[in-house]
Design a protein around this motif. Sequence first.
Motif, mmCIF file in Angstrom:
data_model
loop_
_atom_site.group_PDB
_atom_site.id
_atom_site.type_symbol
_atom_site.label_atom_id
_atom_site.label_comp_id
_atom_site.label_asym_id
_atom_site.label_seq_id
_atom_site.Cartn_x
_atom_site.Cartn_y
_atom_site.Cartn_z
ATOM 1 N N ALA A 50 -31.602 -109.580 2.600
ATOM 2 C CA ALA A 50 -32.835 -109.102 3.216
ATOM 3 C C ALA A 50 -33.855 -108.628 2.182
ATOM 4 O O ALA A 50 -34.974 -108.272 2.546
ATOM 5 C CB ALA A 50 -32.512 -107.961 4.183
ATOM 6 N N HIS A 51 -33.469 -108.622 0.908
ATOM 7 C CA HIS A 51 -34.340 -108.133 -0.165
ATOM 8 C C HIS A 51 -34.159 -108.986 -1.414
ATOM 9 O O HIS A 51 -33.111 -109.609 -1.601
ATOM 10 C CB HIS A 51 -33.994 -106.677 -0.519
ATOM 11 C CG HIS A 51 -33.953 -105.767 0.656
ATOM 12 N ND1 HIS A 51 -35.088 -105.295 1.265
ATOM 13 C CD2 HIS A 51 -32.909 -105.251 1.348
ATOM 14 C CE1 HIS A 51 -34.743 -104.527 2.287
ATOM 15 N NE2 HIS A 51 -33.432 -104.483 2.363
ATOM 16 N N ASP A 52 -35.173 -108.972 -2.284
ATOM 17 C CA ASP A 52 -34.994 -109.536 -3.619
ATOM 18 C C ASP A 52 -33.900 -108.725 -4.321
ATOM 19 O O ASP A 52 -33.720 -107.529 -4.029
ATOM 20 C CB ASP A 52 -36.276 -109.417 -4.446
ATOM 21 C CG ASP A 52 -37.409 -110.297 -3.937
ATOM 22 O OD1 ASP A 52 -37.178 -111.169 -3.078
ATOM 23 O OD2 ASP A 52 -38.543 -110.098 -4.413
ATOM 24 N N GLY A 88 -33.681 -113.820 1.397
ATOM 25 C CA GLY A 88 -33.439 -114.997 2.222
ATOM 26 C C GLY A 88 -32.255 -115.838 1.806
ATOM 27 O O GLY A 88 -31.847 -116.742 2.546
ATOM 28 N N VAL A 89 -31.676 -115.563 0.632
ATOM 29 C CA VAL A 89 -30.500 -116.317 0.190
ATOM 30 C C VAL A 89 -29.364 -116.069 1.186
ATOM 31 O O VAL A 89 -29.060 -114.929 1.521
ATOM 32 C CB VAL A 89 -30.072 -115.895 -1.233
ATOM 33 C CG1 VAL A 89 -28.744 -116.523 -1.615
ATOM 34 C CG2 VAL A 89 -31.154 -116.248 -2.240
ATOM 35 N N GLU A 90 -28.748 -117.161 1.655
ATOM 36 C CA GLU A 90 -27.618 -117.059 2.582
ATOM 37 C C GLU A 90 -26.408 -117.723 1.937
ATOM 38 O O GLU A 90 -26.490 -118.869 1.482
ATOM 39 C CB GLU A 90 -27.939 -117.770 3.894
ATOM 40 C CG GLU A 90 -26.817 -117.702 4.904
ATOM 41 C CD GLU A 90 -27.121 -118.458 6.196
ATOM 42 O OE1 GLU A 90 -26.177 -118.624 6.985
ATOM 43 O OE2 GLU A 90 -28.260 -118.895 6.397
ATOM 44 N N GLU A 107 -30.701 -104.131 -5.444
ATOM 45 C CA GLU A 107 -31.624 -104.620 -4.419
ATOM 46 C C GLU A 107 -32.929 -103.829 -4.494
ATOM 47 O O GLU A 107 -32.910 -102.605 -4.619
ATOM 48 C CB GLU A 107 -31.029 -104.452 -3.034
ATOM 49 C CG GLU A 107 -29.799 -105.292 -2.798
ATOM 50 C CD GLU A 107 -29.156 -104.961 -1.462
ATOM 51 O OE1 GLU A 107 -29.485 -105.630 -0.481
ATOM 52 O OE2 GLU A 107 -28.353 -104.006 -1.439
ATOM 53 N N PHE A 108 -34.035 -104.551 -4.349
ATOM 54 C CA PHE A 108 -35.370 -103.936 -4.374
ATOM 55 C C PHE A 108 -35.812 -103.782 -2.920
ATOM 56 O O PHE A 108 -36.271 -104.746 -2.296
ATOM 57 C CB PHE A 108 -36.330 -104.794 -5.182
ATOM 58 C CG PHE A 108 -35.820 -105.035 -6.577
ATOM 59 C CD1 PHE A 108 -35.819 -104.007 -7.512
ATOM 60 C CD2 PHE A 108 -35.313 -106.260 -6.941
ATOM 61 C CE1 PHE A 108 -35.328 -104.205 -8.794
ATOM 62 C CE2 PHE A 108 -34.814 -106.486 -8.217
ATOM 63 C CZ PHE A 108 -34.837 -105.450 -9.148
ATOM 64 N N LEU A 109 -35.685 -102.573 -2.378
ATOM 65 C CA LEU A 109 -35.889 -102.332 -0.950
ATOM 66 C C LEU A 109 -37.357 -102.334 -0.545
ATOM 67 O O LEU A 109 -37.666 -102.655 0.593
ATOM 68 C CB LEU A 109 -35.220 -101.027 -0.545
ATOM 69 C CG LEU A 109 -33.731 -100.917 -0.887
ATOM 70 C CD1 LEU A 109 -33.195 -99.571 -0.439
ATOM 71 C CD2 LEU A 109 -32.943 -102.058 -0.272
ATOM 72 N N GLU A 110 -38.242 -101.957 -1.440
ATOM 73 C CA GLU A 110 -39.677 -101.990 -1.152
ATOM 74 C C GLU A 110 -40.226 -103.340 -1.534
ATOM 75 O O GLU A 110 -39.853 -103.917 -2.533
ATOM 76 C CB GLU A 110 -40.426 -100.910 -1.941
ATOM 77 C CG GLU A 110 -40.172 -99.524 -1.464
ATOM 78 C CD GLU A 110 -41.026 -98.510 -2.214
ATOM 79 O OE1 GLU A 110 -41.603 -98.852 -3.255
ATOM 80 O OE2 GLU A 110 -41.106 -97.378 -1.741
#
Length: 111
Positions: A50-52, A88-90, A107-110
């Motif tokens: 959901a994040h970079d 978006g990686v699945e 993970e970069f949440l912002e």
Amino acid sequence: MCDTSANSTSDGTATQGTARGTVLIENARTRVTEWRFPAKGDNTGWHTHAHDYVVVPLFDGELELHEPGGVTHRAQLKTGVPYFRTLGVEHDVINANDFECAFIEVEFLES
């Protein structure tokens, strides 16, 4: 990584992984998790990021990656050599080594 307690594939099929995630740091901007795979074949379970994020391997070896559409490939990792991926990686990440392996995920949440 997304919450692995509710992993699912793009068709909605739930999966549960055997790798252990330990959150080391979490705040409004960043989440840092150590992912540990105790044995060959241990996996994260299917998930969509959901994040970079950045991964920093803590071992030299390989991970097997299962992706949508039945695509499978192996990633060669080197201790301390990071890589970046966008949201978006699945995939399902599997330990392809005959030893325990681990990595740090940032993970970069912002956005």
